[in-house]
Design an enzyme around this catalytic site. Structure first.
Site, PDB file in Angstrom:
ATOM      1  N   ASP A  11      28.965  11.912 -66.494  1.00 28.96           N
ATOM      2  CA  ASP A  11      29.552  10.611 -66.141  1.00 28.96           C
ATOM      3  C   ASP A  11      30.866  10.897 -65.403  1.00 28.96           C
ATOM      4  O   ASP A  11      31.355  12.022 -65.403  1.00 28.96           O
ATOM      5  CB  ASP A  11      29.819   9.798 -67.426  1.00 28.96           C
ATOM      6  CG  ASP A  11      30.484   8.454 -67.138  1.00 28.96           C
ATOM      7  OD1 ASP A  11      30.077   7.769 -66.185  1.00 28.96           O
ATOM      8  OD2 ASP A  11      31.439   8.083 -67.867  1.00 28.96           O
ATOM      9  N   SER A  12      31.427   9.851 -64.820  1.00 29.49           N
ATOM     10  CA  SER A  12      32.738   9.989 -64.190  1.00 29.49           C
ATOM     11  C   SER A  12      33.798  10.397 -65.206  1.00 29.49           C
ATOM     12  O   SER A  12      34.863  10.866 -64.816  1.00 29.49           O
ATOM     13  CB  SER A  12      33.159   8.653 -63.582  1.00 29.49           C
ATOM     14  OG  SER A  12      33.344   7.694 -64.603  1.00 29.49           O
ATOM     15  N   CYS A  74      25.808   7.253 -65.978  1.00 30.34           N
ATOM     16  CA  CYS A  74      26.788   6.490 -65.207  1.00 30.34           C
ATOM     17  C   CYS A  74      26.012   5.543 -64.293  1.00 30.34           C
ATOM     18  O   CYS A  74      25.224   6.005 -63.446  1.00 30.34           O
ATOM     19  CB  CYS A  74      27.617   7.473 -64.390  1.00 30.34           C
ATOM     20  SG  CYS A  74      28.747   6.689 -63.238  1.00 30.34           S
ATOM     21  N   GLU A 152      39.842   5.575 -69.543  1.00 30.21           N
ATOM     22  CA  GLU A 152      40.142   7.001 -69.338  1.00 30.21           C
ATOM     23  C   GLU A 152      41.552   7.363 -69.824  1.00 30.21           C
ATOM     24  O   GLU A 152      41.806   8.502 -70.186  1.00 30.21           O
ATOM     25  CB  GLU A 152      40.020   7.363 -67.850  1.00 30.21           C
ATOM     26  CG  GLU A 152      38.596   7.398 -67.333  1.00 30.21           C
ATOM     27  CD  GLU A 152      37.771   8.535 -67.934  1.00 30.21           C
ATOM     28  OE1 GLU A 152      38.283   9.657 -68.022  1.00 30.21           O
ATOM     29  OE2 GLU A 152      36.624   8.275 -68.334  1.00 30.21           O
ATOM     30  N   CYS A 184      28.373  -0.752 -67.315  1.00 27.15           N
ATOM     31  CA  CYS A 184      29.096   0.509 -67.048  1.00 27.15           C
ATOM     32  C   CYS A 184      29.177   1.200 -68.392  1.00 27.15           C
ATOM     33  O   CYS A 184      29.460   0.555 -69.419  1.00 27.15           O
ATOM     34  CB  CYS A 184      30.493   0.198 -66.514  1.00 27.15           C
ATOM     35  SG  CYS A 184      31.630   1.607 -66.563  1.00 27.15           S
ATOM     36  N   HIS A 186      31.273   3.022 -69.731  1.00 21.09           N
ATOM     37  CA  HIS A 186      32.569   2.972 -70.417  1.00 21.09           C
ATOM     38  C   HIS A 186      32.694   1.719 -71.302  1.00 21.09           C
ATOM     39  O   HIS A 186      33.454   1.723 -72.260  1.00 21.09           O
ATOM     40  CB  HIS A 186      33.716   2.939 -69.397  1.00 21.09           C
ATOM     41  CG  HIS A 186      34.051   4.271 -68.801  1.00 21.09           C
ATOM     42  ND1 HIS A 186      33.223   4.928 -67.929  1.00 21.09           N
ATOM     43  CD2 HIS A 186      35.151   5.067 -68.940  1.00 21.09           C
ATOM     44  CE1 HIS A 186      33.795   6.073 -67.549  1.00 21.09           C
ATOM     45  NE2 HIS A 186      34.970   6.179 -68.146  1.00 21.09           N
TER      46      HIS A 186
HETATM   47  N1  DGL Z   1      30.859   4.934 -66.458  1.00 19.93           N
HETATM   48  C1  DGL Z   1      30.537   4.661 -65.137  1.00 19.93           C
HETATM   49  C2  DGL Z   1      29.431   3.650 -64.953  1.00 19.93           C
HETATM   50  O1  DGL Z   1      28.579   3.559 -65.795  1.00 19.93           O
HETATM   51  C3  DGL Z   1      31.586   4.698 -64.066  1.00 19.93           C
HETATM   52  C4  DGL Z   1      32.897   4.085 -64.332  1.00 19.93           C
HETATM   53  C5  DGL Z   1      33.894   4.475 -63.270  1.00 19.93           C
HETATM   54  O2  DGL Z   1      34.244   5.657 -63.221  1.00 19.93           O
HETATM   55  O3  DGL Z   1      34.295   3.608 -62.488  1.00 19.93           O
HETATM   56  O4  DGL Z   1      29.369   2.954 -63.977  1.00 19.93           O
END
Ligand code: DGL
Length: 263
Positions: A11-12, A74, A152, A184, A186
Site C-alpha cells: 500500500d502507499s 490500495c 500516516e 481507501c 486507510h
Molecule cells: N490506502 C490507499 C487506498 O486504498 C491510498 C491512500 C493514499 O495514499 O492516498 O486508496
C-alpha cells in the site's frame, strides 16, 4: 527464487494493514510480507504514471523476497496500475476496489456514500464500476484529500484529522446515505471516528474480507509453513507502522526498514 513462498502485500503506507488483518484471519498459516511505501504517501493525489512506477518497483522487491502472489492493498494503486502489473509480471495479483455493489445491495435508502481518494474516484476503473452498478441508486462521491496523509502521521485523534472527517462526512449525512463505502484502505483505521460523525444507523462497508477470500482461492502454496509472523517493511516512520500494526491486531509482526530505492 529459492526463498520460501509468501504473499506480498503493499500500500502507499499503513492503510493496507487493514487488508493484511483480513488475510491473516482467513489464512492464519500463510507467510505474509508487507510493504508500506510511506515515503511516497499519499498516493491519492499522484498521477497514474507515478503510481505505476511505484507499484512496479515494490512488486519487484516482493518477488525477490519470495512473493508468489501480490495483493495490491490500495484502491488507488489498483485503479491505476493493476492491469499493467498483470500484463508485465508472471504471478497472480489481487486488487481492491470500493464496494459499490454490496453497498447498493444493502442500502434501503438507495443512496450510498463513497469516501475515497481523488485518484480513485477519477479513475476509469472506478467510473466503469459505477456505471455497471449504480444505475438504480444514487452514489454520493466524496473525495477525501489529506485524510490518508493524516493517518500516516500516526495520531488518529488529531484535531486536523477529526476536522477532515467532519468535513467529508457532512455531505453524506445531508444526502441521507444509509450505507457508506470506505473506498481507501486507510479509512477502516478511522471507522470509529467516521461512525461517530455519521451516526450509528449508517452502515460502513469495506472490502478487505472479499480480497482475503479471493486471495485464499488463488493461493497455490502451503498455508502452514513453520509459523512466521508477518514481516512489515517501510521507507517511512517505523514507529507509526508498528502502532498501526498493533491497532490491526498484528502484535507479533516484525517491522523492518525498507531503504531500497526510495526515489
Ligand atoms: N490506502 C490507499 C487506498 O486504498 C491510498 C491512500 C493514499 O495514499 O492516498 O486508496
Amino acid at each position: 527464487m529459492n526463498k520460501p513462498a509468501c504473499i506480498g502485500v503493499f500500500d502507499s503506507g499503513v492503510g493496507g494493514l487493514t487488508v493484511l488483518r483480513a488475510l491473516r484471519t482467513r489464512m492464519p498459516g500463510a507467510r505474509l510480507m508487507y510493504v508500506a511505501d510511506s515515503a511516497h504517501a499519499p498516493y491519492g493525489d499522484r498521477p497514474d504514471a507515478f503510481l505505476l512506477e511505484r507499484s512496479r518497483h515494490i512488486t519487484r522487491f516482493l518477488i525477490e523476497q519470495g512473493a508468489r502472489l501480490i495483493v495490491v492493498a490500495c484502491n488507488t494503486a489498483t485503479a491505476a496500475a493493476i492491469s499493467t502489473l498483470r500484463a508485465q509480471f508472471d504471478l497472480p495479483f489481487v486488487g481492491i476496489e470500493p464496494g459499490i455493489k454490496p453497498a447498493l445491495a444493502r442500502s434501503q435508502a438507495r443512496r450510498v456514500g463513497v469516501l475515497a481518494t481523488p485518484a480513485t474516484l477519477r479513475s476509469a476503473k472506478f467510473r466503469a464500476l459505477l456505471r455497471a452498478h449504480a444505475a438504480s441508486a444514487e452514489a454520493v462521491l466524496q473525495p477525501c484529500p489529506g485524510l490518508a496523509d493524516a493517518v500516516e502521521r500516526g495520531d488518529l485523534k488529531a484535531p486536523d484529522l477529526l476536522s477532515l472527517i467532519r468535513r467529508y462526512c457532512a455531505p453524506l449525512r445531508e444526502a441521507g446515505c444509509d450505507t457508506v463505502v470506505l473506498g481507501c484502505t486507510h479509512y477502516p483505521l478511522l471507522a470509529e471516528q467516521i461512525q461517530a460523525e455519521l451516526g450509528p444507523q449508517v452502515h460502513l462497508l469495506d472490502t478487505a474480507e472479499p480480497v482475503a477470500r479471493q486471495t485464499a482461492r488463488l493461493w497455490r502454496h502451503p498455508v502452514d509453513p513453520p509459523f512466521e509472523p508477518p514481516r512489515l517493511y517501510t521507507n517511512g516512520d517505523m514507529a507509526v507502522l508498528r502502532r498501526m500494526a498493533h491497532l490491526c491486531g498484528q502484535h507479533d509482526a516484525s517491522v523492518h526498514e525498507w531503504a531500497a530505492n526510495p526515489s
